[in-house]
Design an enzyme around this catalytic site. Structure first.
Site, mmCIF file in Angstrom:
data_model
loop_
_atom_site.group_PDB
_atom_site.id
_atom_site.type_symbol
_atom_site.label_atom_id
_atom_site.label_comp_id
_atom_site.label_asym_id
_atom_site.label_seq_id
_atom_site.Cartn_x
_atom_site.Cartn_y
_atom_site.Cartn_z
ATOM 1 N N HIS A 62 0.815 -1.210 0.000
ATOM 2 C CA HIS A 62 0.000 0.000 0.000
ATOM 3 C C HIS A 62 0.850 1.261 0.000
ATOM 4 O O HIS A 62 1.985 1.264 0.483
ATOM 5 C CB HIS A 62 -0.896 0.028 1.240
ATOM 6 C CG HIS A 62 -1.838 -1.127 1.329
ATOM 7 N ND1 HIS A 62 -2.315 -1.598 2.522
ATOM 8 C CD2 HIS A 62 -2.391 -1.921 0.376
ATOM 9 C CE1 HIS A 62 -3.131 -2.620 2.306
ATOM 10 N NE2 HIS A 62 -3.182 -2.837 1.007
ATOM 11 N N LYS A 72 5.808 6.297 7.358
ATOM 12 C CA LYS A 72 5.222 5.477 8.427
ATOM 13 C C LYS A 72 6.290 5.013 9.393
ATOM 14 O O LYS A 72 7.392 4.641 8.983
ATOM 15 C CB LYS A 72 4.552 4.223 7.839
ATOM 16 C CG LYS A 72 3.401 4.501 6.917
ATOM 17 C CD LYS A 72 2.833 3.205 6.347
ATOM 18 C CE LYS A 72 1.671 3.495 5.404
ATOM 19 N NZ LYS A 72 1.133 2.268 4.822
ATOM 20 N N TYR A 132 1.035 2.099 13.959
ATOM 21 C CA TYR A 132 1.965 2.910 13.192
ATOM 22 C C TYR A 132 1.525 4.363 13.148
ATOM 23 O O TYR A 132 0.354 4.682 13.182
ATOM 24 C CB TYR A 132 2.183 2.347 11.783
ATOM 25 C CG TYR A 132 0.964 2.163 10.922
ATOM 26 C CD1 TYR A 132 0.656 3.067 9.910
ATOM 27 C CD2 TYR A 132 0.134 1.060 11.097
ATOM 28 C CE1 TYR A 132 -0.448 2.881 9.101
ATOM 29 C CE2 TYR A 132 -0.963 0.864 10.289
ATOM 30 C CZ TYR A 132 -1.255 1.787 9.290
ATOM 31 O OH TYR A 132 -2.356 1.600 8.495
ATOM 32 N N ASP A 168 -6.262 -6.341 -2.659
ATOM 33 C CA ASP A 168 -4.832 -6.623 -2.745
ATOM 34 C C ASP A 168 -4.557 -7.808 -3.671
ATOM 35 O O ASP A 168 -3.571 -7.816 -4.406
ATOM 36 C CB ASP A 168 -4.247 -6.885 -1.359
ATOM 37 C CG ASP A 168 -4.212 -5.626 -0.502
ATOM 38 O OD1 ASP A 168 -4.219 -4.520 -1.068
ATOM 39 O OD2 ASP A 168 -4.169 -5.747 0.730
#
Length: 194
Positions: A62, A72, A132, A168
């Site tokens: 992603h 991130k 995260y 995905d």
């Protein structure tokens, strides 16, 4: 705060100092001052958390496009994952290269992934939680993904995925994204992490 460089310039493993005693342990998971002292300059604006019930759950690859791209700082607070970053910056000497780092509740490592990299992970145990920080807000109209098993990238996920979101599983390859002009990350020499 100890940091370890990976094979991908800019992708950094952070090993927080853990202080233990008879009560248990304590650690700082984020300190702006300590990160900046280590050369990591990020202003995080959102914290995210996910739970995956089963081993073999794969999420990724992603990213969010510019101007809503996100860096991130990823950590696993329960269980164990293989966390993966892929350089998707056009003209980068590392383009389509990847790095994988095991993050777990036991090792307490964190992975710092800059903008211009796709991110994904696979759970190596049941009952996994990851948390995260991101330095830009979630923007669904800017999100994208690349196939987890793209042969151009060739990630070794260590185990075969058993659970995968439909979006995905059907994601385009990196080549398809480029051919359609759907990636707007460009490598710039002289960035903080080139």
């Amino acid at each position: 705060m100890p940091v370890i460089k990976t094979d991908l310039s800019g992708v950094i493993i952070v090993e927080p100092q853990v202080f233990g005693d008879v009560r248990g342990w304590f650690m700082e998971t984020w300190s702006k001052a300590k990160f900046e002292a280590a050369g990591l300059h990020y202003d995080f604006v959102q914290d995210n958390q996910s739970f995956s019930a089963h081993k073999g759950t794969l999420r990724g690859l992603h990213y969010q496009l510019n101007p809503m791209a996100q860096a991130k700082l990823v950590r696993c607070t329960r269980g164990k994952i293989l966390d993966v970053a892929v350089d998707i910056r056009q003209n980068s000497p590392q383009f389509a290269k990847w790095v994988a780092v095991e993050l777990s509740a036991d090792n307490k490592r964190q992975l710092m992934i800059p903008r211009g990299f796709a991110h994904g992970f696979i759970t190596l145990t049941d009952d996994v939680e990851i948390q995260y920080k991101v330095d830009n807000l979630y923007a669904p109209h800017f999100e994208g993904n690349i196939r987890w098993d793209d042969p151009q990238i060739g990630i070794d996920w260590q185990i075969q995925p058993t659970i995968l979101a439909d979006k995905d599983a059907k994601a385009p390859t990196l080549k398809e994204r480029l051919e359609r002009g759907e990636l707007n990350f460009v490598f710039e020499r002289g960035s903080d992490w080139d």
